[in-house]
Design a protein around this motif. Structure first.
Motif, short mmCIF file in Angstrom:
data_model
loop_
_atom_site.label_atom_id
_atom_site.label_comp_id
_atom_site.label_asym_id
_atom_site.label_seq_id
_atom_site.Cartn_x
_atom_site.Cartn_y
_atom_site.Cartn_z
N VAL A 199 -41.94 -32.79 46.24
CA VAL A 199 -43.10 -32.47 45.89
C VAL A 199 -43.10 -31.16 45.15
CG1 VAL A 199 -45.39 -31.40 46.79
CG2 VAL A 199 -44.66 -33.77 47.67
N SER A 200 -42.24 -30.25 45.70
CA SER A 200 -41.89 -28.83 45.25
C SER A 200 -41.28 -28.88 43.89
CB SER A 200 -40.94 -28.28 46.33
OG SER A 200 -41.53 -28.07 47.53
N TRP A 201 -40.54 -29.93 43.58
CA TRP A 201 -39.70 -30.13 42.40
C TRP A 201 -40.45 -30.63 41.28
CZ3 TRP A 201 -34.02 -31.27 44.04
CH2 TRP A 201 -33.38 -30.28 44.70
N LYS A 202 -41.18 -31.79 41.79
CA LYS A 202 -41.96 -32.67 40.63
C LYS A 202 -43.33 -32.14 40.51
CE LYS A 202 -38.90 -36.25 40.40
NZ LYS A 202 -38.42 -36.51 39.28
N ASP A 203 -44.07 -31.56 41.20
CA ASP A 203 -45.34 -31.14 40.66
C ASP A 203 -45.30 -29.67 40.31
OD1 ASP A 203 -48.17 -30.67 41.05
OD2 ASP A 203 -48.44 -32.10 42.22
N PRO A 204 -45.77 -29.28 39.17
CA PRO A 204 -45.87 -28.11 38.57
C PRO A 204 -46.72 -27.22 39.53
CG PRO A 204 -46.13 -29.64 36.79
CD PRO A 204 -46.04 -30.38 38.10
N LYS A 205 -47.68 -27.44 40.16
CA LYS A 205 -48.43 -26.71 40.94
C LYS A 205 -47.74 -26.08 42.06
CE LYS A 205 -53.08 -29.11 40.47
NZ LYS A 205 -54.14 -29.74 40.94
N PHE A 206 -46.75 -26.50 42.42
CA PHE A 206 -45.76 -25.93 43.45
C PHE A 206 -44.62 -25.27 42.94
CE2 PHE A 206 -48.38 -29.80 45.26
CZ PHE A 206 -48.87 -29.03 46.18
N HIS A 207 -44.65 -25.01 41.87
CA HIS A 207 -43.67 -24.17 41.25
C HIS A 207 -43.83 -22.54 41.63
CE1 HIS A 207 -42.04 -27.46 38.50
NE2 HIS A 207 -42.01 -27.76 39.79
N ILE A 208 -43.95 -22.37 42.62
CA ILE A 208 -44.37 -20.89 43.22
C ILE A 208 -43.56 -20.50 44.38
CG2 ILE A 208 -46.76 -21.15 42.38
CD1 ILE A 208 -47.65 -21.78 45.27
N PRO A 209 -43.34 -19.28 44.58
CA PRO A 209 -42.49 -18.78 45.49
C PRO A 209 -42.34 -19.41 46.98
CG PRO A 209 -43.13 -16.78 44.41
CD PRO A 209 -44.03 -18.21 43.95
N MET A 210 -43.65 -19.57 47.39
CA MET A 210 -43.69 -20.03 48.80
C MET A 210 -43.27 -21.63 48.89
SD MET A 210 -47.19 -21.16 50.63
CE MET A 210 -47.14 -21.95 52.25
N TYR A 211 -43.15 -22.23 47.82
CA TYR A 211 -42.55 -23.65 47.78
C TYR A 211 -41.24 -23.69 47.44
CZ TYR A 211 -47.33 -25.31 49.15
OH TYR A 211 -48.80 -25.59 49.73
N PHE A 212 -40.78 -22.70 46.70
CA PHE A 212 -39.47 -22.60 46.36
C PHE A 212 -38.64 -22.47 47.73
CE2 PHE A 212 -35.99 -19.61 45.74
CZ PHE A 212 -34.95 -20.30 44.88
N PHE A 213 -39.04 -21.28 48.66
CA PHE A 213 -38.32 -21.16 49.77
C PHE A 213 -38.67 -22.09 50.69
CE2 PHE A 213 -39.33 -16.57 48.61
CZ PHE A 213 -38.31 -16.33 48.23
N LEU A 214 -39.51 -23.16 50.97
CA LEU A 214 -39.81 -24.21 51.71
C LEU A 214 -39.04 -25.35 51.22
CD1 LEU A 214 -43.72 -24.30 51.95
CD2 LEU A 214 -42.16 -24.19 53.72
N SER A 215 -38.65 -25.75 49.87
CA SER A 215 -37.70 -26.55 49.42
C SER A 215 -36.27 -25.99 49.90
CB SER A 215 -37.75 -26.82 48.02
OG SER A 215 -37.62 -25.57 47.16
N ASN A 216 -36.15 -25.00 49.73
CA ASN A 216 -34.65 -24.29 50.63
C ASN A 216 -34.62 -24.63 51.95
OD1 ASN A 216 -32.69 -22.41 48.78
ND2 ASN A 216 -34.78 -22.40 47.90
N LEU A 217 -35.69 -24.48 52.57
CA LEU A 217 -35.87 -24.59 54.12
C LEU A 217 -35.81 -26.20 54.36
CD1 LEU A 217 -36.11 -23.39 57.01
CD2 LEU A 217 -38.51 -23.90 56.80
#
Length: 314
Positions: free
Chosen positions: A48-66
Motif C-alpha cells: 500500500v505504501s509503495w503502490k498508492d500515491p496517497k501514501f507517499h508521505i513521511p508517516m507511511y514511509f517510516f511505516l513501510s520501513n517498520l
C-alpha cells in the motif's frame, strides 16, 4: 582473563521450554499463526505504501520501513524457533547462532531508533502542522531512516563480536529460544562483567533514552490535542496516541526486562516469555495498530485488491 576452548565453534543447544514439551507444542501453533499474520500484515503495508500515491508521505514511509524491519526481524529467529519447538533436536550451529545474533541485534536496535523517529514525525505533524511539509522533506526522511538502520548496525558490530569471543567451555546449553546476548553471557565460563556493563550501557542508550523521548513527544501531542475544539477530533487523536503508546510500551518494556535483568535463573526464565513477546507478538500488532485500523488504509487495500483482480482477469 579470557581463555580459549578447543570446541569454541561447536553447536549450541537452544533449550527453550524443553522441560515443558506440551507448552512447546502449543507455542509452535501460536507462533506459526502469529508469524503468518506478521508476514501478511506487514506485506500489505509495504504494498500500500509503495503502490498508492496517497501514501507517499513521511508517516507511511517510516511505516513501510517498520514493516520491512519487522519482516526481517521475525524471520531471523522464528523459523529456527518453530523447528526447535516441534522437534527433539534443538541444536543450532555456531555459525547459525553467530548470524542470528548479529542480525537480531542489528534489527532490534534499529527498531528502537525507528520508533523514536516515528514519534518525532507524529509530534511535528500534530504540533507544527503548518511547517510539517517544510520540515519533513523526503531528504530528511531518508536521512532519518538511514540513521536508524545505521545505528542498529553499529550496535550489532560492537556488541556481537565481544559476546562471541567469550569462551563456552563448561557447556553449550543456552537457556533461551534465540541466540541473544543475555543468554550467551549466562553460559560463558569467563568473567562477563565487561559484557554485562556493555549491555547495560547499550540498553540505556537504545531503550531508556528513546522511551523518554517517545513519551515526551506524545505528552506534547496530548497537550496539542486538548486544544482541539471538536470532541470527536480529540477522541480520534487520543485513540491513535493510546494505541501507538501501547505498542511502544510493550516493545520497550519487554526488551528492557530482558536486557537490564539481573543475572539469575528466575529472571532469565521469565525473560524467555518476554523474548517471545517482542519477537513474535509485537511485529504482528504493529500493522494492526498503526495502519490497518485506518479507514484510508482499508480503502487503499480494497483498491489494490480490485486492481489485482482486474489485472488477473484481463
Amino acid at each position: 582473563m579470557i581463555t580459549t576452548c578447543n570446541d569454541s565453534h561447536s553447536d549450541f543447544i537452544l533449550l527453550g521450554f524443553s522441560d515443558k514439551p506440551l507448552l512447546e507444542k502449543i507455542l509452535f501453533w501460536i507462533v506459526l499463526i502469529f508469524y503468518c499474520l506478521t508476514i501478511a500484515g506487514n506485506t500489505l503495508i509495504i504494498l500500500v505504501s509503495w503502490k498508492d500515491p496517497k501514501f507517499h508521505i513521511p508517516m507511511y514511509f517510516f511505516l513501510s520501513n517498520l514493516s520491512i524491519l519487522d519482516l526481517c526481524f521475525t524471520s531471523s529467529c522464528v523459523p529456527q524457533m518453530l523447528v526447535n519447538f516441534w522437534g527433539l533436536e534443538k541444536t543450532i550451529s555456531y555459525i547459525g547462532c553467530a548470524i542470528q545474533l548479529y542480525v537480531f541485534l542489528w534489527l532490534g536496535a534499529t527498531e528502537c531508533v525507528l520508533l523514536v523517529v516515528m514519534a518525532v514525525d507524529r509530534y511535528v505533524a500534530v504540533c507544527h502542522p503548518l511547517q510539517y511539509t517544510t520540515i519533513m522533506q523526503p531528504k530528511l526522511c531518508l536521512q532519518l531512516a538511514i540513521l536508524a538502520w545505521g545505528t542498529g548496525l553499529i550496535q550489532s558490530l560492537i556488541q556481537s563480536p565481544t559476546t562471541l569471543q567469550l569462551p563456552f567451555c563448561s557447556h553449550r546449553r543456552v537457556n533461551d529460544i534465540v541466540c541473544e546476548v543475555p543468554a550467551l553471557i549466562q553460559v560463558s565460563s569467563a568473567d562477563t562483567t565487561y559484557n554485562e556493563l556493555q549491555m547495560s550501557i547499550a540498553s540505556i542508550i537504545l531503550l531508556v533514552v528513546p522511551l523518554i523521548i517517545i513519551l515526551s513527544s506524545y505528552g506534547a501531542i496530548s497537550k496539542a490535542v486538548l486544544k482541539i475544539k471538536s470532541i470527536s477530533g480529540q477522541k480520534k487523536a487520543f485513540g491513535t496516541c493510546t494505541s501507538h503508546l501501547l505498542v511502544v510500551s510493550l516493545f520497550y518494556g519487554t526488551v528492557t526486562a530482558v536486557y537490564l535483568q539481573p543475572k539469575n535463573h528466575y529472571a532469565h526464565e521469565r525473560g524467555k516469555f518476554f523474548t517471545l513477546f517482542y519477537t513474535v507478538v509485537t511485529p504482528t500488532l504493529n500493522p494492526l495498530i498503526y495502519t490497518l485500523r485506518n479507514k484510508e488504509v482499508k480503502g487503499a487495500l480494497i483498491r489494490l485488491g480490485k486492481k489485482t483482480w482486474n489485472f488477473q482477469n484481463n
